[in-house]
Design an enzyme around this catalytic site. Structure first.
Site, PDB file in Angstrom:
ATOM      1  CG  ASP A  48      -1.733  -1.258   1.374  1.00 39.20           C
ATOM      2  OD1 ASP A  48      -2.093  -1.855   0.347  1.00 39.20           O
ATOM      3  OD2 ASP A  48      -2.014  -1.649   2.521  1.00 39.20           O
ATOM      4  CD  GLU A 226      -9.407  -3.149  -0.741  1.00 39.48           C
ATOM      5  OE1 GLU A 226     -10.081  -3.262   0.290  1.00 39.48           O
ATOM      6  OE2 GLU A 226      -8.374  -3.815  -0.941  1.00 39.48           O
TER       7      GLU A 226
END
Length: 739
Positions: A48, A226
């Site tokens: 991420d 997401e």
């Protein structure tokens, strides 16, 4: 973030794909190429990721809470890394010490998916807090924030969450994860957050960026998206979001989609005009696996190098080394970067070629001017006025002119703090200039007597540091003022120039003291204008094809025959079965035939009325490339909770058990065209199958690639399974092979 997945069936795993096997156009190569993963020197996994440029001119990366190395077994509270050139990185510590947490976090809470921004004159890190004190049962995610004076801290948590845990209408807690901040041209700060359970929402923030205010709006549907990231370009707001399970090891199909809007609150639509909040949700592919080592490529950040070239930062999984330690443990997701191109108004990675593996031209991080103001003598600059260098920052009034000359297409950047000045900015030669005019509250560009301007937001604070970038391409100048060069401009102005710019770069402070830093001048990048070719159907191979004019011929073979499937009058009609192929159950039928050797494209048109909005888990029908029950790639239109998607699922044996994951291609219609493009890799002999889908049989969306070993012989077939209630029949109009 994707650590969790709503739903209990493997066929619910989501994904998005965009890949091509051809090489993409490239920039002129700098002295040092790079190779993914760029985090290899300091970490085995760095999930991420996001990157910012600090006020010291260096680049800083942040990753999710995980161990950094194989065998380490110690979780790092948001690890941080630093680089001078975006490709050689070193670890500089963790943002949060062991045990450090905000008052509302439960003991042992983790911190996922950081997003770091320059907000209200300080660095702010938004982060998922995985467990709070709201519920003893867990799952009560929140978005927290921490502030710091420098990109490496020290980081101090705010006492209250930015977005508190939200109860779900169906029970439990909505997934309040994956925050991403954005500041609009009117100065309004926003926060995007959310995931599969609850969807992606946007809310306004308080001026300090630490509290959600106003009414949130849904911008991307639940059960599909997401990991959002928003940037503004040419008056459009682009919402990047990842889909599918991030962490299915060697079957991970995580990928990135995009939609755009004229407002930061949406509605966002894809290239085909399909909304990201519809049940048959849109989403134009940006990044997906292409058959090389990288799979599960997603959860992106964004940056721009000094030449003006945009880049995407993301994580991926090496399909040969998918886990950090033991199989089915932590997925090993190192940090990758690749060129982000804009073709006809839409972003795509490496012109559509997908994630890179092997030497590539590196980002441009130096230029003809590359001044950090560490030398108090200001060697290489001509002063006119009062200028001083203190602590690596230039302060003064008047003009400061570089000895470097300007010619051709260029990009210049500078960090500035107008402070007490009437205006501050840059001149390109003696005729062209750009000013942040605090007296009138405008960003102004001029070419002799010709000017263009745009308003600064009412929230603009001259005492805060801002970033000014000016590009000249041919006879067009574009200037942008932003908080920290992350695609969130506070003002943009364009001006047609009378003639090419020549002369020298000059920093200008008028009517008061200005602080400057990180001044650069570099050759402007050359944009990519076309994407790489996508697969095309060539000559029909009638000997391998079937129009279903009568009963099924001898070329078809069943795995678990279903007598309810009948062929006549130009259609194969197959009531959707209650079985499935994933895992060890293997109860669904598969109708197969041999495929031609070499490269080919296979296509079917399938009609399947799955309705919309209602839950229909997990009825589906479509194509399959099949070796056996534990090794197949399945391309179907499918109902996944309230959504309808085209999923490209994949199962393979790994460490003694079958593993399933998926990607998403395009949005389905009731009648959807599906293609698999088969290619044999000339180097490895692997079978590569790339998936495509269409809603009209003419415009195709191409997704990613799943591979089969060279020593296998995949057959091609049809499937219709996933649930018998309510009863629905799949109707296949043909199966056609093309060379």
């Amino acid at each position: 973030m994707g650590h969790l997945r709503r739903g209990g069936a493997c066929s619910a795993v989501l994904g998005l794909l965009l890949a091509a096997t051809a090489s993409a156009p490239a920039l002129a190569a700098p002295k040092q190429p790079y190779d993914n993963p760029v985090s290899a020197a300091f970490a085995d996994t760095f999930a991420d990721p996001v990157i910012v440029r600090g006020h010291d001119g260096l680049w800083y990366a942040y990753g999710t809470t995980d161990p950094l190395h194989e065998g380490e077994q110690r979780f790092h509270g948001v690890p941080m890394a630093r680089s001078a050139d975006l490709v050689r990185w070193s670890y500089v510590g963790d943002a949060f010490a062991a045990g450090q947490r905000p008052p509302y976090a439960a003991e042992g809470a983790g911190f996922w998916a950081p997003d770091v921004r320059w907000v209200d004159g300080r660095w702010v890190m938004y982060v998922t807090v995985t467990d709070t004190t709201v519920s003893p049962d867990g799952g009560d995610f929140a978005v927290g924030a921490a502030t710091a004076p420098t990109p490496t801290g020290p980081w101090t948590f705010a006492d209250e969450p930015v977005v508190a845990p939200r109860p779900g209408g169906g029970g439990g807690w909505l997934w309040t994860i994956d925050p991403s901040q954005f500041t609009d041209v009117d100065g309004t700060p926003y926060l995007y957050y959310g995931s599969y359970y609850g969807g992606v929402s946007v809310t306004e923030l308080s001026a300090d960026g630490l509290r959600a205010v106003g009414q949130p709006a849904l911008v991307a549907i639940d059960n599909k998206f997401e990991g959002s990231y928003v940037l503004r370009r040419d008056g459009w707001y682009y919402l990047f979001a990842s889909a599918a399970n991030c962490c299915a090891g060697p079957a991970t199909g995580y990928s990135v989609h995009v939609g755009r809007s004229r407002s930061p609150r949406g509605p966002f639509v894809d290239r085909d005009g399909l909304s990201l909040t519809a049940s048959r949700a849109g989403g134009t592919p940006v990044l997906t696996q292409n058959g090389n080592r990288w799979i599960g490529v997603g959860h992106n950040g964004f940056l721009t190098d000094l030449s003006g070239q945009d880049w995407i930062v993301y994580h991926g999984i090496d399909r040969a080394d998918p886990y950090l330690d033991e199989p089915f443990g932590i997925n090993e997701r190192p940090m990758l970067i690749d060129r982000l191109d804009w073709v006809d108004g839409w972003p795509v990675v490496n012109a559509g070629a997908g994630p890179s593996d092997g030497d590539r031209p590196a980002p441009i991080t130096t230029g003809r001017v590359d001044e950090r103001f560490h030398d108090a003598t200001l060697d290489g600059w001509q002063r006119d006025g009062d200028w001083r260098v203190t602590d690596g920052r230039l302060r003064g009034t008047g003009t400061l002119t570089s000895r470097a000359t300007i010619g051709g297409d260029v990009r210049t950047e500078v960090d500035l703090r107008p402070d007490t000045a009437r205006s501050a900015g840059v001149d390109l030669g003696d005729r062209v200039g750009v000013r942040v005019d605090t007296a009138t509250g405008r960003l102004v560009a001029r070419d002799g007597r010709r000017t263009a301007s745009a308003p600064l937001p009412a929230t603009f604070v001259p005492g805060h540091r801002h970033h000014l970038a000016v590009e000249v391409r041919g006879d067009r100048l574009v200037a942008e003022l932003s908080p920290a060069r992350l695609g969130d401009q506070l003002a943009t102005v364009a001006l047609r120039l009378d003639r090419p710019t020549t002369g020298r770069l000059t920093l200008v402070a008028e009517g008061g003291v200005v602080e400057f830093d990180n001044a650069s001048l570099a050759r402007l990048h050359q944009p990519v204008r076309r994407t790489v070719p996508t697969p095309r159907a060539g000559r029909l191979l009638p000997e391998f094809s079937d129009e279903f004019a009568g009963v099924l011929g001898a070329d078809w073979r069943w795995v678990r025959p279903d007598p309810a499937a009948t062929a006549s009058d130009g259609a194969l009609r197959w009531p959707v079965q209650p079985g499935d192929l994933t895992g060890t159950g293997n109860t669904a039928g598969v109708l197969l035939r041999d495929a031609p050797t070499g490269d080919y494209v296979v296509e079917t048109r399938v009609t399947l009325d799955l309705g919309e909005e209602t839950v229909r888990n997990y009825q589906q029908a479509g194509l399959v490339a099949y070796v056996d029950d534990d090794r197949f790639a399945r391309l179907t239109q499918v109902a996944i909770w309230n959504t309808r998607q085209v999923e490209y699922g994949y199962e393979l044996p790994f460490a003694g058990q079958p593993v399933y994951g998926g990607n998403i291609v395009g949005a389905p219609a009731t009648t959807t065209w599906l293609r698999l493009a088969h290619r044999v890799d000339p180097a490895t002999g692997e079978h590569e199958f790339r998936a495509g889908s269409s809603r009209d049989g003419r415009t195709w969306t191409w997704g990613g690639v799943w591979t089969f070993p060279a020593d296998t012989t995949p057959r091609i077939g049809l499937v219709a399974h996933g649930g018998a209630t309510p009863a629905v029949t799949a109707e296949f109009d043909y199966l056609r092979f093309y060379r």
